[in-house]
Design an enzyme around this catalytic site. Sequence first.
Site, PDB file in Angstrom:
ATOM      1  N   ILE A 198      37.691  44.708  46.669  1.00  0.00           N
ATOM      2  CA  ILE A 198      37.852  44.733  45.209  1.00  0.00           C
ATOM      3  C   ILE A 198      37.605  43.357  44.582  1.00  0.00           C
ATOM      4  O   ILE A 198      37.469  43.237  43.370  1.00  0.00           O
ATOM      5  CB  ILE A 198      39.231  45.308  44.838  1.00  0.00           C
ATOM      6  CG1 ILE A 198      39.445  46.654  45.541  1.00  0.00           C
ATOM      7  CG2 ILE A 198      39.397  45.494  43.342  1.00  0.00           C
ATOM      8  CD1 ILE A 198      38.383  47.712  45.268  1.00  0.00           C
ATOM      9  N   GLU A 209      42.693  52.882  42.751  1.00  0.00           N
ATOM     10  CA  GLU A 209      43.827  53.101  43.644  1.00  0.00           C
ATOM     11  C   GLU A 209      43.929  54.599  43.920  1.00  0.00           C
ATOM     12  O   GLU A 209      43.795  55.406  43.011  1.00  0.00           O
ATOM     13  CB  GLU A 209      45.084  52.568  42.958  1.00  0.00           C
ATOM     14  CG  GLU A 209      46.373  52.696  43.724  1.00  0.00           C
ATOM     15  CD  GLU A 209      47.063  54.016  43.495  1.00  0.00           C
ATOM     16  OE1 GLU A 209      47.526  54.588  44.495  1.00  0.00           O
ATOM     17  OE2 GLU A 209      47.122  54.483  42.363  1.00  0.00           O
ATOM     18  N   HIS A 223      36.662  48.537  38.203  1.00  0.00           N
ATOM     19  CA  HIS A 223      37.810  48.804  39.078  1.00  0.00           C
ATOM     20  C   HIS A 223      39.042  49.061  38.225  1.00  0.00           C
ATOM     21  O   HIS A 223      39.237  48.427  37.194  1.00  0.00           O
ATOM     22  CB  HIS A 223      38.064  47.596  39.999  1.00  0.00           C
ATOM     23  CG  HIS A 223      39.407  47.646  40.653  1.00  0.00           C
ATOM     24  ND1 HIS A 223      39.702  48.530  41.666  1.00  0.00           N
ATOM     25  CD2 HIS A 223      40.558  46.972  40.412  1.00  0.00           C
ATOM     26  CE1 HIS A 223      40.965  48.367  42.016  1.00  0.00           C
ATOM     27  NE2 HIS A 223      41.500  47.430  41.265  1.00  0.00           N
ATOM     28  N   SER A 234      39.263  39.833  45.271  1.00  0.00           N
ATOM     29  CA  SER A 234      39.974  38.648  45.759  1.00  0.00           C
ATOM     30  C   SER A 234      40.264  38.777  47.245  1.00  0.00           C
ATOM     31  O   SER A 234      40.441  39.879  47.766  1.00  0.00           O
ATOM     32  CB  SER A 234      41.280  38.476  44.987  1.00  0.00           C
ATOM     33  OG  SER A 234      42.072  39.628  45.100  1.00  0.00           O
ATOM     34  N   HIS A 282      49.310  47.052  48.694  1.00  0.00           N
ATOM     35  CA  HIS A 282      50.588  46.530  48.198  1.00  0.00           C
ATOM     36  C   HIS A 282      51.624  46.453  49.303  1.00  0.00           C
ATOM     37  O   HIS A 282      52.720  45.959  49.108  1.00  0.00           O
ATOM     38  CB  HIS A 282      51.087  47.398  47.042  1.00  0.00           C
ATOM     39  CG  HIS A 282      50.068  47.477  45.942  1.00  0.00           C
ATOM     40  ND1 HIS A 282      49.078  48.440  45.939  1.00  0.00           N
ATOM     41  CD2 HIS A 282      49.848  46.708  44.864  1.00  0.00           C
ATOM     42  CE1 HIS A 282      48.303  48.246  44.885  1.00  0.00           C
ATOM     43  NE2 HIS A 282      48.742  47.204  44.215  1.00  0.00           N
ATOM     44  N   LYS A 288      56.342  51.412  33.757  1.00  0.00           N
ATOM     45  CA  LYS A 288      56.116  50.682  32.516  1.00  0.00           C
ATOM     46  C   LYS A 288      56.982  51.251  31.395  1.00  0.00           C
ATOM     47  O   LYS A 288      57.118  52.455  31.258  1.00  0.00           O
ATOM     48  CB  LYS A 288      54.650  50.816  32.108  1.00  0.00           C
ATOM     49  CG  LYS A 288      53.802  49.677  32.613  1.00  0.00           C
ATOM     50  CD  LYS A 288      52.350  49.912  32.268  1.00  0.00           C
ATOM     51  CE  LYS A 288      52.143  49.869  30.782  1.00  0.00           C
ATOM     52  NZ  LYS A 288      52.275  48.507  30.243  1.00  0.00           N
ATOM     53  N   GLU A 323      37.229  35.023  44.837  1.00  0.00           N
ATOM     54  CA  GLU A 323      38.024  34.657  43.648  1.00  0.00           C
ATOM     55  C   GLU A 323      38.982  33.479  43.870  1.00  0.00           C
ATOM     56  O   GLU A 323      40.054  33.415  43.275  1.00  0.00           O
ATOM     57  CB  GLU A 323      38.796  35.882  43.110  1.00  0.00           C
ATOM     58  CG  GLU A 323      37.880  37.023  42.698  1.00  0.00           C
ATOM     59  CD  GLU A 323      38.618  38.242  42.101  1.00  0.00           C
ATOM     60  OE1 GLU A 323      39.739  38.072  41.583  1.00  0.00           O
ATOM     61  OE2 GLU A 323      38.044  39.341  42.141  1.00  0.00           O
ATOM     62  N   CYS A 344      43.399  49.844  38.601  1.00  0.00           N
ATOM     63  CA  CYS A 344      44.502  49.745  39.556  1.00  0.00           C
ATOM     64  C   CYS A 344      45.370  50.995  39.601  1.00  0.00           C
ATOM     65  O   CYS A 344      46.526  50.912  39.943  1.00  0.00           O
ATOM     66  CB  CYS A 344      45.414  48.588  39.184  1.00  0.00           C
ATOM     67  SG  CYS A 344      44.584  47.040  39.185  1.00  0.00           S
TER      68      CYS A 344
END
Length: 757
Positions: free
Chosen positions: A432, A667, A643, A434, A696, A114, A485, A645
């Site tokens: 989690i 995570e 939750h 979805s 991922h 980021k 979801e 990430c």
Amino acid sequence: MNTSIIGYPRIGGLRELKFASEKYFRGEITADELEKTAKEIRKYNLGLQKESGLDYIPSNDFSFYDGVLDTAFLLNAVPERYRALGLSTLDTYFAAARGYQSESGDVKALAMKKWYNTNYHYIVPEISDDTEIRLVGKKPFELFDEAKAEGVVTKPVVIGAYTFLKLARYTGKMTAKDFAKDTAEAYKQLLAKLGTLGAQWVQIDEPSLVMDMTAEDITLFVSLYKDILGGKGNVKVLLQTYFGDVRDCYDELIKLDFDGIGLDLVEGKKSLELVEKNGFPTDKVLFAGVVNGKNIWRNDYAKTVDIINKLSKSADEIVIGTSCSLLHVPCTLANEEKLSEDIKKHFAYAQEKLGELAELKKILASGEPENTAEFAANKALHSEQRSGHNAAVQEKVAKLTDKDFVRLPAFEEREKIQRERFKLPLFPTTTIGSFPQTADVKAARSSFRKGELSAEDYEKFVERKIAECVALQENIGLDVLVHGEYERNDMVEYFGECLDGFVFTQKAWVQSYGTRCVKPPVVWGDISRSKAITVRWSKYAQRLTDKPMKGMLTGPVTILNWSFPREDISLKESALQIAFAIREEVLDLEANGIKIIQVDEAALREKLPLRKSDWREDYLVWAIPAFRFVHSGVKPETQIHTHMCYSEFADIIKDIDDMDADVITFEASRSDLTILDVLKANNFRTQAGPGVYDIHSPRIPSKEEIKEAIGKMLGRIEKTKLWVNPDCGLKTRGVEETVPSLRNLVAAAKEARDENS
Ligand code: GLN
Ligand code: ZN
């Protein structure tokens, strides 16, 4: 008073660069065709800036992927594994950005991180002991010449030596300071060459100066620039900072031989004070960042004029500009066909911000800003009562008191009550939220949005998917189920659309990384919930099973952090308004028989202020209470999950515990397990589900490796507090990976259970 911008969005008003790049990646167009699109975008942007009357027009702010990666290529900091592929420069660049896979080679992309406190991500340069930093790239020169041919002498922009060295990852024994000399030499050559080409000003971006700096950092910065500026020749150098203030190095900074210094007066809460108290040298130009480069609201001219007046007392020459590059706002309002004029008149995207700078220049030049028509019109706009005003919501927030943020009884007592109620096995398994958003789900949503599928049929479709998902989870043997979801494509947009007070744009795309763009909702007014959002789906799902079904919501801090926030009220106030709405949904779920409710705060950590000293007072002081308020009204027997990430929360571990959730999943599979040591050292009280495998990646984890992960966790988390789950939602995964992975997860948990009870 002249005007300047730090950079302009490069993706194109209709994301032309994104689409062209993706076509290039798929082999559908040639490099020349991609370059042609890029050139058209640059030419168009240059024209807009010129027409607007902007005085300092940037060049080299264009990038095919990312400006930090461009700098690495400029400075020869390209790892050998990418060069070894033997590709063209452009393809080598894309290989480093995205990874490369063919018969001739298989290399992963460089890491991505980021970009400070934005939602933009940069590519992390990698420097090894044998990296030879030297000026090898041509882009700044070519783009300067290109604009010059169009009749504009631009201000080339580069990421600075200090920021570059701070952001890089060092793979060997050497560190930033070992590369300082070569780096400084490369920047000297860069300045000299730009000078020869006819540049008058060069902008060097040093956002890392707004971070906490150690004495060693300051020494590195000063030594780099003593060296670089010694060779600047005829060009003037603007040292540009953004995303905060430079309180740690201001005094050193103003002593260096820069010709201009750019300060952020929007986010830099100490910028004005630094100039007023510590003074500003008469031989330098102050580039004042007063137009917000990160948000989409119209500038408040009265505030801006006031800041400029104050700065004028200390600085002889001021240039007015944006607080950061306009990369972080969408291109133009011109493409927003559906927003009403009443809304649009309050917004300014990149192009409209150019107009604001022109107006500010004009009214400041008049000598009597308050008497100009532009000032009056802007004042009227800002004093207008916008739609979306909701007195009841404001009043509710104003009336909150300390006890509203406290859930009773205390954690330990609830834990007992909940153990009695749920009678879950040791190491309960869950996911989690979805499940794979398969092609049929996307197709149904899209037909529904286009009006091809009726609401009734769409709802039936979602119910069918939920039923399949519940049956699948029962078959796999998970303990706490989710509904999958299927009704949402995005965890923030969905709630934004269901709450009152948000506005959705059509084309307000902002680059997130590479070709990926996001379109954040706008917090337009006071936020409230006029109808239940998820209750019907959760209720339906719970009816299908005897196992507990988790309600699934997004938390207020995440909703706010992934939207364009209001500027007329504080973030705290907006967060509490959203918290009220989500709280109502929580209570509604509870009243409808949902016994476990998960409130995701995926983005809580990412908006931590850049300086550690600001973490608590500027952010956590309202972010944690906003979350607490969401669940403080539930019954003791209702279990609240959250939750996140990421697991880099060692520094805020107490604050995470203080969210007072009953269970947290996060995570952990990609990072080492240091966070677990931190949990242990801090007596972390919340039950925890560190992800046991990485969702991922398409890899299917074996039962053995999941068991091994559980084993490691058990050394650090009390066995009665450990949950077993993947590390994030499964929506981006395929069914073919998800099902076997979850079967292995359940089998591993069962074995661990047998061995530990
Ligand atoms: N509940 C969400 C999901 O499973 C959480 C997503 C996220 O953490 N980003 O998709
Ligand atoms: Zn997640």
